[in-house]
Scaffold this active site. Structure first.
Site: not given
Ligand code: DGL
Length: 273
Positions: A10-11, A42-43, A73-75, A158, A192-194
């Site tokens: 993940d990011s 990363y988003g 990570c979805n992004t 974060e 988004c996994t966050h």
């Molecule tokens: N956890 C990441 C996701 O699922 C994104 C977090 C990011 O923006 O870096 O998209």
């Protein structure tokens, strides 16, 4: 045959919410987790940047002996996975595999909605890529997909501000924008996994009867089935029940924050990319 751990990427910290469920369902395997915290989030980054960063991390997993890498990570799944699968893997190693989190989720999302109206909450990158509407249409052509980007949610999480009054403001704002798009939405996916860390707050701001789904269990179940369907890959995954954590930023910060996501104390090592 060389066996190695399953890589989970993940990011930052978000992928730990997925790793937790994977380890729960498949405790026998070894796992190597990498959070690219130094370059998160990363988003908000371009396709090219997310692709370059993700590829670099995937190559590191391969150098550590992983044959299978999950982009938790979805992004990264939205912006880098397809190019890595189609252009890079054939050149790097035809045996290795990289899987994402979008496909397993879109495959089952229809089973949760009675109204055929689904809301997607994700980063700017995930929403702008259109990956969810495109993938859901393949499996469930009758489902209407409504998306809302939540650019402030990952920075809040974060920075450990997800329990604050400031988080209330941003959660209410984005939930309102999503629900305004259709009164029929009965299922909302945290794409988004966050975002599972905001689950309690999200539940406060939605009308009763709307289901909010996070991806961890879905992705873990899908990996379990994948390993059954692909015994040749399963045979390449080592099984000592060991976990290692790496971050591209400060290990102290990572260890302090990671337990919020993983549910247990974590001890990480530093990776300089
Ligand atoms: N956890 C990441 C996701 O699922 C994104 C977090 C990011 O923006 O870096 O998209």
């Amino acid at each position: 045959m060389n066996k190695g751990p399953i890589g989970v990427f993940d990011s930052g910290y978000g992928g730990l919410t997925v790793l937790k469920e994977i380890v729960d369902q498949l405790p026998q395997y070894d796992y190597l987790y990498l959070g690219d915290n130094a370059r998160a989030p990363y988003g908000t980054r371009s396709f090219e940047t997310v692709y370059q960063y993700t590829l670099e991390c995937v190559q590191w997993f391969f150098s550590q002996g992983c044959s299978l890498v999950i982009l938790a990570c979805n992004t990264a799944s939205a912006k880098a996975l397809r190019t890595i699968q189609q252009n890079d893997l054939p050149k790097i190693d035809t045996i290795k595999r990289v899987l994402g989190v979008i496909r397993p989720t879109t495959e089952v999302i229809g089973s949760f909605s009675k109204t055929n109206a689904v809301g997607i909450l994700g980063t700017n990158g995930t929403v702008q890529s259109g990956s969810y509407p495109i993938e859901i249409a393949k499996f469930y052509p009758n489902i209407k997909v409504y998306q809302q980007a939540c650019p402030m949610w990952v920075p809040l999480i974060e920075n450990n501000e997800h329990q604050s009054a400031g988080a209330d403001y941003f959660v209410q704002k984005e939930m309102g924008k999503l629900l305004q798009q259709s009164p029929d939405i009965d299922t909302i996916l945290l794409a988004c996994t966050h975002y599972p860390l905001l689950m309690n707050k999200i539940q406060q701001f939605i009308p009763q009867g709307i289901k909010v789904l996070s991806q961890g269990k879905i992705v873990a179940g899908s990996l379990k089935e994948y390993l059954i369907r692909h015994p040749e890959m399963e045979a390449r995954c080592s099984k000592n029940g060991q976990l290692s954590f790496f971050t591209t930023d400060s290990t102290e910060d990572f260890d302090n924050h990671a337990s919020n996501f993983y549910g247990k104390p974590v001890k990480s090592s530093h990776l300089q990319l």
